[in-house]
Write an enzyme that holds these catalytic residues in place. Structure first.
Site, PDB file in Angstrom:
ATOM      1  N   ARG A   1       0.831  -1.206   0.000  1.00 52.27           N
ATOM      2  CA  ARG A   1       0.000   0.000   0.000  1.00 52.27           C
ATOM      3  C   ARG A   1       0.869   1.262   0.000  1.00 52.27           C
ATOM      4  O   ARG A   1       1.996   1.231   0.496  1.00 52.27           O
ATOM      5  CB  ARG A   1      -0.954   0.026   1.200  1.00 52.27           C
TER       6      ARG A   1
ATOM      7  N   CYS B   1      -6.056  21.685   4.433  1.00 49.86           N
ATOM      8  CA  CYS B   1      -7.204  21.042   5.094  1.00 49.86           C
ATOM      9  C   CYS B   1      -8.294  22.092   5.274  1.00 49.86           C
ATOM     10  O   CYS B   1      -8.022  23.296   5.231  1.00 49.86           O
ATOM     11  CB  CYS B   1      -6.802  20.527   6.477  1.00 49.86           C
TER      12      CYS B   1
ATOM     13  N   CYS C   1      -1.819  18.145  15.001  1.00 49.97           N
ATOM     14  CA  CYS C   1      -1.591  17.438  13.732  1.00 49.97           C
ATOM     15  C   CYS C   1      -0.172  16.883  13.637  1.00 49.97           C
ATOM     16  O   CYS C   1       0.808  17.590  13.886  1.00 49.97           O
ATOM     17  CB  CYS C   1      -1.829  18.401  12.580  1.00 49.97           C
TER      18      CYS C   1
ATOM     19  N   ASP D   1       1.153  11.471  18.275  1.00 49.70           N
ATOM     20  CA  ASP D   1       2.518  11.449  17.755  1.00 49.70           C
ATOM     21  C   ASP D   1       3.375  12.559  18.364  1.00 49.70           C
ATOM     22  O   ASP D   1       2.855  13.510  18.945  1.00 49.70           O
ATOM     23  CB  ASP D   1       2.491  11.599  16.228  1.00 49.70           C
TER      24      ASP D   1
ATOM     25  N   ASP E   1       2.393   4.975  15.987  1.00 50.99           N
ATOM     26  CA  ASP E   1       3.271   5.060  14.825  1.00 50.99           C
ATOM     27  C   ASP E   1       4.688   5.183  15.370  1.00 50.99           C
ATOM     28  O   ASP E   1       5.014   6.196  16.013  1.00 50.99           O
ATOM     29  CB  ASP E   1       2.912   6.280  13.969  1.00 50.99           C
TER      30      ASP E   1
ATOM     31  N   LYS F   1       3.108   1.363  12.007  1.00 46.63           N
ATOM     32  CA  LYS F   1       2.217   1.306  13.170  1.00 46.63           C
ATOM     33  C   LYS F   1       2.400  -0.008  13.911  1.00 46.63           C
ATOM     34  O   LYS F   1       2.621  -1.040  13.276  1.00 46.63           O
ATOM     35  CB  LYS F   1       0.763   1.346  12.717  1.00 46.63           C
TER      36      LYS F   1
HETATM   37  S1  SF4 Z   1      -4.848  16.027  11.522  1.00 53.15           S
HETATM   38 FE1  SF4 Z   1      -3.594  17.399  10.220  1.00 53.15          FE
HETATM   39  S2  SF4 Z   1      -3.895  16.605   8.159  1.00 53.15           S
HETATM   40 FE2  SF4 Z   1      -5.588  15.790   9.407  1.00 53.15          FE
HETATM   41  S3  SF4 Z   1      -7.263  17.292   9.211  1.00 53.15           S
HETATM   42 FE3  SF4 Z   1      -6.113  17.838  11.036  1.00 53.15          FE
HETATM   43  S4  SF4 Z   1      -4.646  19.360  10.304  1.00 53.15           S
HETATM   44 FE4  SF4 Z   1      -5.374  18.297   8.494  1.00 53.15          FE
END
Ligand code: SF4
Length: 367
Positions: free
Chosen positions: A96, A105, A112, A275, A312, A319
Site C-alpha cells: 500500500r 485542510c 496534527c 505522535d 506510529d 504502526k
Molecule cells: S490532523 Fe492534520 S492533516 Fe488531518 S485534518 Fe487535522 S490538520 Fe489536516
C-alpha cells in the site's frame, strides 16, 4: 443582509470571535506564524463558549503551549519523507501507498502529526506533472494493492478532480482498494455533496472513507447526515481518532465516541497514540493511560465498538498495536501444553491450557 460566517484563519480572527482573550493575541500570532489556523463555522458552533476546557475548542483554537517544542519531538514524526520515492507518494509497506494530493485542510488540528507540512505556505498541492509521476509509480509497482488518499485532506479537492484521480487509480489493475482519509464531514458537512460521493465511486473499485473525529460532539446531526451519504451510496466508513489529553482521555468520552461511530455505521478502526509532533506535548497521554482506557472500553462496549490502539513508531517504522495485553504465558505444564493466564473484561484471570500445541508437538516429534 449579514454575511455568512467564514472560516477563522488567523489568531486575530480567533480573538475577534471571542475564542481567546485579547491579551493572548501576541503569543497566538507567533503560533499562527508557524502552524496553520483554520476553524470552520460548523466547528465554532460546536464549541461551548462558557467552558474554558471545551474539548472541541481545545482541538482547533491555537494555544501558547504550542510554542514549546520538546527535545523528543520531530518535524516529521512518522517518517513520511524517509519513505517517499517520488513527490506525493509514501511507500512504507509493500502492498500500500499513501498518495498525498494536497497539503491543505478545511480545518487545522492543533495536534496534527503533519503540522510542519500542511497549511498555506507549506508544501504545494501536487502539480499535474507530479501527480502523473505519482500515478506512474503506482502503475509500475504491481505489489500495490491499496492506495490511501491523504494529505492534507483530499476531500478539499473538487469532485471533478477527485473523479479524475479515482478513475486513473481504477484503471490500474493491481490496485483493488482506494481509501480516503478525511476530516471534512466534521469540518464542513455540507461539502459532502452527492457529486463528491459519485466521484469517489467512479471506476467501481472498493472505496473506503476513514473519518477523523475525536469527541462524540463532533458527530452532530449534519455530520451524521454527511456520513450517511457515503454509506448509503455503498462506501463503507471506518474511524480514526487520536487519544488527546483534555479531549477524550476518559472512558465515558471514548465510549460515547465509539458508540456514536457505530450508530453512524462507521466501524471504529484506529485510536492513535498522539505522535511526537512539535509543540503538542500538552496533548499527549502516557501509553499506560491509553492502555488503561482501552481495558476500560473492553469492559463497556461490544467488539463492534473497539478500535485498535496504535503507535506510529517514530522514524517511519510503521504502526504497532500497543495493547493492552489480555494474556501472559504461564509456562509449560507436564509434557508440552503451554498454559496462559487470560484476563476477562472484569479483570479476572482464567487459565487456558493450549492442548492444540501439545498435539502439534506430539505429531512433529512422533511421540
Ligand atoms: S490532523 Fe492534520 S492533516 Fe488531518 S485534518 Fe487535522 S490538520 Fe489536516
Amino acid at each position: 443582509m449579514a454575511e455568512p460566517p467564514k472560516t477563522l484563519r488567523s489568531a486575530a480572527d480567533v480573538a475577534r470571535a471571542d475564542l481567546v482573550p485579547a491579551d493572548a493575541l501576541p503569543a497566538l500570532e507567533r503560533v499562527a506564524a508557524r502552524y496553520a489556523v483554520g476553524i470552520t463555522p460548523a466547528l465554532v458552533d460546536l464549541m461551548d463558549p462558557d467552558d474554558p476546557q471545551d474539548p472541541i475548542a481545545r482541538q482547533f483554537v491555537p494555544a501558547a503551549a504550542e510554542l514549546e517544542t520538546r527535545p523528543e519531538e520531530l518535524a516529521d514524526p512518522i517518517g513520511d519523507d524517509a519513505h517517499s520515492p517520488v513527490e506525493g507518494i509514501v511507500h512504507r509497506y509493500p502492498d500500500r501507498v499513501l498518495l498525498k494530493l494536497v497539503h491543505v485542510c478545511a480545518v487545522y488540528c492543533r495536534f496534527c502529526f503533519r503540522r510542519e507540512m500542511v497549511g498555506p505556505g507549506k508544501r504545494q498541492t501536487l502539480a499535474p506533472a507530479a501527480q502523473g509521476a505519482a500515478l506512474g509509480y503506482i502503475r509500475d509497482h504491481p505489489a500495490i494493492w491499496e492506495v490511501i488518499l491523504t494529505g492534507g485532506d483530499p476531500l478539499v479537492l473538487s469532485p471533478r478532480r477527485l473523479r479524475a484521480v479515482v478513475r486513473e487509480l481504477a484503471d490500474i489493475t493491481h490496485v483493488k482498494v482506494i481509501r480516503v482519509h478525511t476530516r471534512l464531514p466534521v469540518a464542513d458537512p455540507e461539502k459532502i455533496t452527492p457529486a463528491m460521493v459519485r466521484a469517489l465511486r467512479a471506476g467501481g473499485k472498493a472505496t473506503y472513507v476513514v473519518l477523523h473525529a475525536n469527541h462524540p460532539r463532533e458527530l452532530s446531526e449534519p455530520v451524521r447526515a454527511a456520513c450517511a451519504r457515503f454509506v448509503d451510496a455503498g462506501i463503507p466508513m471506518l474511524s480514526q481518532s487520536v487519544l488527546l489529553r483534555g479531549v477524550n482521555d476518559d472512558a465515558a468520552t471514548l465510549e460515547a465516541l465509539m458508540r456514536s461511530f457505530v450508530e453512524c455505521r462507521i466501524k471504529p478502526y484506529y485510536l492513535h497514540h498522539a505522535d511526537l509532533a512539535p509543540g503538542t506535548a500538552h496533548f499527549r497521554t502516557t501509553i499506560a493511560e491509553g492502555q488503561a482506557l482501552m481495558r476500560n472500553l473492553q469492559g463497556r462496549v461490544s467488539g463492534l465498538c473497539q478500535p485498535a490502539y496504535v503507535l506510529d513508531i517514530p522514524g517511519g517504522h510503521g504502526k504497532a498495536p500497543v495493547g493492552p495485553c489480555y494474556w501472559h504465558k504461564e509456562g509449560v505444564v507436564g509434557s508440552q501444553a503451554p498454559t496462559y493466564q487470560i484476563c476477562d473484561r472484569s479483570g479476572t484471570l482464567h487459565e487456558y491450557r493450549d492442548e492444540a500445541a501439545e498435539v502439534k508437538s506430539r505429531n512433529i516429534t512422533g511421540t
